[in-house]
Design a protein around this motif. Structure first.
Motif, PDB file in Angstrom:
ATOM      1  N   PRO A 203      -2.525   0.694  21.687  1.00 24.67           N
ATOM      2  CA  PRO A 203      -1.963  -0.419  22.455  1.00 24.67           C
ATOM      3  C   PRO A 203      -1.156  -1.420  21.628  1.00 24.67           C
ATOM      4  O   PRO A 203      -0.682  -2.413  22.178  1.00 24.67           O
ATOM      5  CB  PRO A 203      -3.215  -1.097  23.041  1.00 24.67           C
ATOM      6  CG  PRO A 203      -4.309  -0.761  22.091  1.00 24.67           C
ATOM      7  CD  PRO A 203      -3.986   0.589  21.536  1.00 24.67           C
ATOM      8  N   LYS A 204      -0.987  -1.189  20.320  1.00 23.21           N
ATOM      9  CA  LYS A 204      -0.274  -2.166  19.495  1.00 23.21           C
ATOM     10  C   LYS A 204       0.872  -1.519  18.730  1.00 23.21           C
ATOM     11  O   LYS A 204       0.890  -0.308  18.529  1.00 23.21           O
ATOM     12  CB  LYS A 204      -1.253  -2.809  18.510  1.00 23.21           C
ATOM     13  CG  LYS A 204      -2.367  -3.519  19.244  1.00 23.21           C
ATOM     14  CD  LYS A 204      -3.218  -4.375  18.404  1.00 23.21           C
ATOM     15  CE  LYS A 204      -4.300  -5.008  19.272  1.00 23.21           C
ATOM     16  NZ  LYS A 204      -3.799  -6.113  20.089  1.00 23.21           N
ATOM     17  N   ARG A 205       1.815  -2.384  18.300  1.00 23.81           N
ATOM     18  CA  ARG A 205       2.933  -1.880  17.489  1.00 23.81           C
ATOM     19  C   ARG A 205       2.461  -1.533  16.084  1.00 23.81           C
ATOM     20  O   ARG A 205       2.947  -0.606  15.460  1.00 23.81           O
ATOM     21  CB  ARG A 205       4.046  -2.933  17.404  1.00 23.81           C
ATOM     22  CG  ARG A 205       4.664  -3.270  18.739  1.00 23.81           C
ATOM     23  CD  ARG A 205       5.936  -4.049  18.566  1.00 23.81           C
ATOM     24  NE  ARG A 205       5.716  -5.325  17.912  1.00 23.81           N
ATOM     25  CZ  ARG A 205       6.643  -6.262  17.755  1.00 23.81           C
ATOM     26  NH1 ARG A 205       7.883  -6.024  18.192  1.00 23.81           N
ATOM     27  NH2 ARG A 205       6.383  -7.398  17.162  1.00 23.81           N
ATOM     28  N   LEU A 206       1.514  -2.327  15.586  1.00 29.21           N
ATOM     29  CA  LEU A 206       0.956  -2.064  14.264  1.00 29.21           C
ATOM     30  C   LEU A 206      -0.315  -1.247  14.429  1.00 29.21           C
ATOM     31  O   LEU A 206      -1.254  -1.684  15.094  1.00 29.21           O
ATOM     32  CB  LEU A 206       0.637  -3.387  13.554  1.00 29.21           C
ATOM     33  CG  LEU A 206       0.034  -3.274  12.147  1.00 29.21           C
ATOM     34  CD1 LEU A 206       0.966  -2.528  11.192  1.00 29.21           C
ATOM     35  CD2 LEU A 206      -0.295  -4.649  11.591  1.00 29.21           C
ATOM     36  N   HIS A 207      -0.337  -0.056  13.834  1.00 31.12           N
ATOM     37  CA  HIS A 207      -1.555   0.755  13.904  1.00 31.12           C
ATOM     38  C   HIS A 207      -2.522   0.375  12.791  1.00 31.12           C
ATOM     39  O   HIS A 207      -3.681   0.104  13.047  1.00 31.12           O
ATOM     40  CB  HIS A 207      -1.223   2.242  13.836  1.00 31.12           C
ATOM     41  CG  HIS A 207      -2.441   3.107  13.888  1.00 31.12           C
ATOM     42  ND1 HIS A 207      -3.112   3.531  12.755  1.00 31.12           N
ATOM     43  CD2 HIS A 207      -3.156   3.575  14.945  1.00 31.12           C
ATOM     44  CE1 HIS A 207      -4.178   4.234  13.117  1.00 31.12           C
ATOM     45  NE2 HIS A 207      -4.228   4.283  14.429  1.00 31.12           N
ATOM     46  N   HIS A 208      -2.051   0.361  11.528  1.00 34.01           N
ATOM     47  CA  HIS A 208      -2.938  -0.110  10.456  1.00 34.01           C
ATOM     48  C   HIS A 208      -2.166  -0.596   9.238  1.00 34.01           C
ATOM     49  O   HIS A 208      -0.996  -0.286   9.061  1.00 34.01           O
ATOM     50  CB  HIS A 208      -3.960   0.961  10.065  1.00 34.01           C
ATOM     51  CG  HIS A 208      -3.416   2.111   9.273  1.00 34.01           C
ATOM     52  ND1 HIS A 208      -3.049   3.302   9.838  1.00 34.01           N
ATOM     53  CD2 HIS A 208      -3.184   2.261   7.949  1.00 34.01           C
ATOM     54  CE1 HIS A 208      -2.622   4.132   8.901  1.00 34.01           C
ATOM     55  NE2 HIS A 208      -2.685   3.527   7.740  1.00 34.01           N
ATOM     56  N   VAL A 209      -2.882  -1.365   8.435  1.00 26.77           N
ATOM     57  CA  VAL A 209      -2.402  -1.827   7.136  1.00 26.77           C
ATOM     58  C   VAL A 209      -3.336  -1.250   6.092  1.00 26.77           C
ATOM     59  O   VAL A 209      -4.553  -1.296   6.264  1.00 26.77           O
ATOM     60  CB  VAL A 209      -2.465  -3.369   7.016  1.00 26.77           C
ATOM     61  CG1 VAL A 209      -1.847  -3.835   5.709  1.00 26.77           C
ATOM     62  CG2 VAL A 209      -1.811  -4.039   8.198  1.00 26.77           C
ATOM     63  N   MET A 210      -2.767  -0.706   5.007  1.00 30.09           N
ATOM     64  CA  MET A 210      -3.590  -0.117   3.953  1.00 30.09           C
ATOM     65  C   MET A 210      -3.617  -1.011   2.722  1.00 30.09           C
ATOM     66  O   MET A 210      -2.588  -1.508   2.271  1.00 30.09           O
ATOM     67  CB  MET A 210      -3.037   1.264   3.580  1.00 30.09           C
ATOM     68  CG  MET A 210      -3.893   2.074   2.618  1.00 30.09           C
ATOM     69  SD  MET A 210      -3.888   1.586   0.861  1.00 30.09           S
ATOM     70  CE  MET A 210      -2.152   1.777   0.442  1.00 30.09           C
ATOM     71  N   PHE A 211      -4.824  -1.174   2.172  1.00 28.42           N
ATOM     72  CA  PHE A 211      -5.041  -1.888   0.911  1.00 28.42           C
ATOM     73  C   PHE A 211      -5.546  -0.880  -0.107  1.00 28.42           C
ATOM     74  O   PHE A 211      -6.524  -0.176   0.171  1.00 28.42           O
ATOM     75  CB  PHE A 211      -6.131  -2.952   1.083  1.00 28.42           C
ATOM     76  CG  PHE A 211      -5.862  -3.915   2.195  1.00 28.42           C
ATOM     77  CD1 PHE A 211      -5.239  -5.120   1.941  1.00 28.42           C
ATOM     78  CD2 PHE A 211      -6.242  -3.618   3.498  1.00 28.42           C
ATOM     79  CE1 PHE A 211      -4.999  -6.018   2.966  1.00 28.42           C
ATOM     80  CE2 PHE A 211      -6.007  -4.515   4.530  1.00 28.42           C
ATOM     81  CZ  PHE A 211      -5.376  -5.709   4.256  1.00 28.42           C
ATOM     82  N   GLU A 212      -4.917  -0.825  -1.265  1.00 32.12           N
ATOM     83  CA  GLU A 212      -5.366   0.110  -2.302  1.00 32.12           C
ATOM     84  C   GLU A 212      -6.091  -0.650  -3.404  1.00 32.12           C
ATOM     85  O   GLU A 212      -5.588  -1.656  -3.903  1.00 32.12           O
ATOM     86  CB  GLU A 212      -4.172   0.887  -2.885  1.00 32.12           C
ATOM     87  CG  GLU A 212      -4.615   2.011  -3.813  1.00 32.12           C
ATOM     88  CD  GLU A 212      -3.485   2.971  -4.184  1.00 32.12           C
ATOM     89  OE1 GLU A 212      -2.330   2.736  -3.794  1.00 32.12           O
ATOM     90  OE2 GLU A 212      -3.772   3.949  -4.889  1.00 32.12           O
ATOM     91  N   THR A 213      -7.264  -0.175  -3.756  1.00 29.85           N
ATOM     92  CA  THR A 213      -8.035  -0.817  -4.826  1.00 29.85           C
ATOM     93  C   THR A 213      -7.840  -0.030  -6.121  1.00 29.85           C
ATOM     94  O   THR A 213      -7.372   1.109  -6.117  1.00 29.85           O
ATOM     95  CB  THR A 213      -9.533  -0.846  -4.481  1.00 29.85           C
ATOM     96  OG1 THR A 213     -10.019   0.504  -4.477  1.00 29.85           O
ATOM     97  CG2 THR A 213      -9.774  -1.463  -3.112  1.00 29.85           C
ATOM     98  N   ASN A 214      -8.246  -0.652  -7.237  1.00 28.37           N
ATOM     99  CA  ASN A 214      -8.108   0.014  -8.532  1.00 28.37           C
ATOM    100  C   ASN A 214      -9.309   0.866  -8.894  1.00 28.37           C
ATOM    101  O   ASN A 214      -9.324   1.490  -9.953  1.00 28.37           O
ATOM    102  CB  ASN A 214      -7.844  -1.025  -9.632  1.00 28.37           C
ATOM    103  CG  ASN A 214      -6.423  -1.560  -9.546  1.00 28.37           C
ATOM    104  OD1 ASN A 214      -5.461  -0.803  -9.403  1.00 28.37           O
ATOM    105  ND2 ASN A 214      -6.274  -2.870  -9.595  1.00 28.37           N
ATOM    106  N   SER A 215     -10.349   0.850  -8.039  1.00 22.35           N
ATOM    107  CA  SER A 215     -11.484   1.741  -8.330  1.00 22.35           C
ATOM    108  C   SER A 215     -12.070   2.297  -7.037  1.00 22.35           C
ATOM    109  O   SER A 215     -12.028   1.655  -5.988  1.00 22.35           O
ATOM    110  CB  SER A 215     -12.573   1.007  -9.123  1.00 22.35           C
ATOM    111  OG  SER A 215     -13.464   0.337  -8.241  1.00 22.35           O
ATOM    112  N   LEU A 216     -12.633   3.514  -7.162  1.00 19.07           N
ATOM    113  CA  LEU A 216     -13.299   4.148  -6.024  1.00 19.07           C
ATOM    114  C   LEU A 216     -14.532   3.335  -5.613  1.00 19.07           C
ATOM    115  O   LEU A 216     -14.871   3.260  -4.432  1.00 19.07           O
ATOM    116  CB  LEU A 216     -13.691   5.579  -6.402  1.00 19.07           C
ATOM    117  CG  LEU A 216     -14.493   6.370  -5.357  1.00 19.07           C
ATOM    118  CD1 LEU A 216     -13.708   6.536  -4.065  1.00 19.07           C
ATOM    119  CD2 LEU A 216     -14.877   7.737  -5.908  1.00 19.07           C
TER     120      LEU A 216
END
Ligand code: FE
Length: 291
Positions: A203-216
């Motif tokens: 229902p939205k124009r934005l599905h998701h935003v991804m944040f990448e971390t430096n460690s698992l």
């Protein structure tokens, strides 16, 4: 073009819910309001990577792409003009609101206000996340990636590749809950994708935003932190086929999703081969039962 996902503006109906979610779940910090009243969220040395505006949409309001220097901005403006698209120069008030040196804006094929700028404002103090111990992987690779729910995927691909010069990473052709999905992944720096889009039942124009971390470890810790905080889950832990990122997905207070991940491979344009994948994940990313 060479660029990075500089910032995104979001219209949110519940600022207080977002303040808590952003700081306690995502580990971002809140800075002083911008001149137009927008609430900035920090995740690195930039003054803001998110700008929250109070309003009913609970969706993306604008996306800001950062280029290096005024020549690159002029080149982008010329590319748009050759395609018959008039990019307007930002007013003084808009420049002040975003804290940038120079900016142009136009609407993309999905009607999303798109800004291209150079010279971002940096935060007063060095940033340290209270929750993401290893820090976010940002810098010249930008704040992460966005996946947009496109009205017309073919038109959107033509626009970003042919007009703006975004580069193709790969396609994913698959099926989600009985509906065929064709997703396009584009890069503007070594990050596997800064922009992705697909036509989704969402229902939205934005599905998701991804944040990448430096460690698992930060991904695993965030996964369990979300559960402890009662943050709704969307997809459990898994590894994507195309960028090979290990991640999970939850739901923001605005209803679009967030992805927290680690370990994505990068694109070297000299050796990169475009492929079409038939699955989203090598393993995991199992839908969570919620609602
Ligand atoms: Fe993603």
């Amino acid at each position: 073009m060479d660029a990075q996902l500089g910032y995104i503006g979001i219209e949110v109906s519940d600022i207080e819910a977002w303040r808590r979610f952003a700081t306690e779940m995502l580990g971002l910090s809140v800075a002083l309001p911008r001149p137009d009243g927008a609430l900035p969220l920090r995740m690195d040395d930039h003054d803001h990577r998110f700008l929250l505006h109070e309003g009913p949409a609970d969706d993306v309001a604008y996306v800001g792409w950062e280029v290096v220097g005024t020549a690159a901005l002029t080149a982008a403006k010329d590319r748009l003009a050759r395609a018959g698209i008039v990019a307007r120069a930002a007013t003084d008030a808009e420049i002040e609101a975003r804290g940038v040196q120079e900016m142009i804006h136009f609407d993309d094929p999905n009607g999303i206000r798109t800004e291209i700028f150079h010279g971002p404002a940096l935060g007063l103090r060095a940033f340290r996340s209270a929750k993401i111990t290893s820090g976010f992987k940002t810098g010249a690779r930008g704040m992460g990636h966005v996946l947009v729910n496109a009205r017309d995927v073919v038109k959107t691909e033509r626009f970003y590749r042919d007009v703006l010069g975004f580069r193709l990473s790969d396609y994913v052709d698959t099926e989600l809950m009985g509906t065929p999905v064709h997703a396009v992944f584009l890069h503007v720096n070594p990050r596997h994708h800064s922009l992705a889009f697909a036509g989704l039942q969402f229902p939205k124009r934005l599905h998701h935003v991804m944040f990448e971390t430096n460690s698992l470890d930060d991904v695993g810790a965030a996964f369990y932190r979300a559960q402890d905080m009662g943050v709704p889950m969307a997809l459990g832990l898994g590894r994507h086929q195309n960028d090979r990122m290990v991640s999970f997905y939850g739901i923001t207070p605005s209803g679009f999703w967030f992805e927290i991940g680690w370990g994505a491979r990068e694109v070297d344009d000299e050796t990169w081969e475009v492929k079409t994948y038939n699955a989203v994940s090598d393993w995991g990313h199992r839908p969570a039962s919620h609602g």
